[in-house]
Write a protein that holds these residues in place. Sequence first.
Motif, PDB file in Angstrom:
ATOM      1  N   THR A 112      93.762 -36.078  12.286  1.00  0.00           N
ATOM      2  CA  THR A 112      92.773 -35.141  11.753  1.00  0.00           C
ATOM      3  C   THR A 112      91.565 -35.981  11.352  1.00  0.00           C
ATOM      4  OG1 THR A 112      93.322 -35.243   9.384  1.00  0.00           O
ATOM      5  CG2 THR A 112      94.668 -33.782  10.756  1.00  0.00           C
ATOM      6  N   GLU A 113      90.581 -35.347  10.755  1.00  0.00           N
ATOM      7  CA  GLU A 113      89.394 -36.091  10.333  1.00  0.00           C
ATOM      8  C   GLU A 113      89.722 -37.152   9.295  1.00  0.00           C
ATOM      9  OE1 GLU A 113      86.291 -33.546   9.018  1.00  0.00           O
ATOM     10  OE2 GLU A 113      85.784 -32.802  11.027  1.00  0.00           O
ATOM     11  N   THR A 239      92.819 -26.241   6.688  1.00  0.00           N
ATOM     12  CA  THR A 239      92.366 -25.487   7.858  1.00  0.00           C
ATOM     13  C   THR A 239      93.376 -25.611   8.996  1.00  0.00           C
ATOM     14  OG1 THR A 239      91.186 -27.346   8.888  1.00  0.00           O
ATOM     15  CG2 THR A 239      89.982 -26.068   7.209  1.00  0.00           C
ATOM     16  N   GLU A 240      93.181 -24.798  10.026  1.00  0.00           N
ATOM     17  CA  GLU A 240      94.058 -24.848  11.195  1.00  0.00           C
ATOM     18  C   GLU A 240      94.082 -26.244  11.811  1.00  0.00           C
ATOM     19  OE1 GLU A 240      91.949 -20.752  11.689  1.00  0.00           O
ATOM     20  OE2 GLU A 240      91.707 -22.540  10.447  1.00  0.00           O
ATOM     21  N   GLU A 241      92.924 -26.905  11.855  1.00  0.00           N
ATOM     22  CA  GLU A 241      92.831 -28.229  12.472  1.00  0.00           C
ATOM     23  C   GLU A 241      93.659 -29.265  11.718  1.00  0.00           C
ATOM     24  OE1 GLU A 241      90.235 -26.270  11.766  1.00  0.00           O
ATOM     25  OE2 GLU A 241      89.780 -25.646  13.835  1.00  0.00           O
ATOM     26  N   ASP A 242      93.964 -29.007  10.461  1.00  0.00           N
ATOM     27  CA  ASP A 242      94.735 -29.967   9.662  1.00  0.00           C
ATOM     28  C   ASP A 242      96.228 -29.920   9.959  1.00  0.00           C
ATOM     29  OD1 ASP A 242      92.506 -30.953   8.292  1.00  0.00           O
ATOM     30  OD2 ASP A 242      92.613 -29.368   6.789  1.00  0.00           O
ATOM     31  N   TYR A 244      98.488 -30.924  11.903  1.00  0.00           N
ATOM     32  CA  TYR A 244      98.673 -31.867  13.000  1.00  0.00           C
ATOM     33  C   TYR A 244     100.103 -31.921  13.527  1.00  0.00           C
ATOM     34  CZ  TYR A 244     100.237 -34.978   9.193  1.00  0.00           C
ATOM     35  OH  TYR A 244     100.876 -35.529   8.108  1.00  0.00           O
TER      36      TYR A 244
END
Length: 336
Positions: A112-113, A239-242, A244
């Motif tokens: 993730t970021e 968020t959804e992107e997190d 993983y």
Amino acid sequence: MAYRVHILETGAAFEVDAGESVLEAAGRADVKLPHECTFGGCGTCRIKLASGTVRYEEFPMALTPEESAEGYALACQARPESDLCISVASSRQVFPEPRRLPATVQRIEAVTEDIVHLTLALPDAGLDFVPGQYMNVLLPDGETRSFSMASASAGQQVDFHVRRIPGGRYTDHWLGQAQAGAALTIEAPLGVFSYHEEDWRPLIMMATGTGIAPIKAILESLLDKEDCPPVSLYWGMRTEEDLYLKDEIAGWAGRLYEFNFVPVLSRASASWQGRRGHVQDAVLEDHDDLSEHAIYLCGAPAMIQQAKHLLAGRGASLDHMYADSFTFQHALAAAG
């Protein structure tokens, strides 16, 4: 005035001097008590008072009023006000002795970021540990950083999920520059967070952020086991992107008994069709009575503290509630 402490399970006894904590006195008497952070943030040193009373200079973060009312105390902060008889939590689990060993970076991958999947290569003998435990990375100046193993077994490599702390000397600066082949020294295995098979209860696993790592290791150890109890996993992210590990965890369906995976997002987009808010609230929405469950909590200290309070209100047994707070790990990283 000195007070005497007697441990029910072992019969060991020791004296605690005025102003001394139970843990400090035990160490001075060479009596081993489980502990990690030593400042009341992790809860590993939790004991139960069979008799006697204690006081705190400041009520510790990893102890809730409900736990205190039921006779629990944290040995690292508790100062006796009388002679004590204490019970120390035990399980069937045997933990390997920690040792120092060399390791090399095998892979660093951003998932993730701000979360990195770190894989270390180990010597030929590998590393023996209990799923749920963690390791320390030793820095050149003698300081350490702590990270939970993210797989059920290591062999000659071991995985970690590391949240990069902005400005953190290890998680940001070192990891930002490290490459495959970089050498480091680790101390492992450490900690007592682990699966309690002897409970024979349905499992509720709750994690926030990279607190999913030790939970993942524990659940991987239960895959395809005939005696696996029903498992519900609640994982809180922003968020959804997190999320993983979302696809990998979803793939456990059919390999864990009555497996229920509930991702919960605190900053979900408008398109998110799943649960919103916080993991502890999602558990309460799904369970009116928690008296028959064993509960495992891992991740943000605020979540763990609030969850203990809320779940106890639904009848959750404090004797079957296990927590791995990242309080002391985060504090060290931020200090870097």
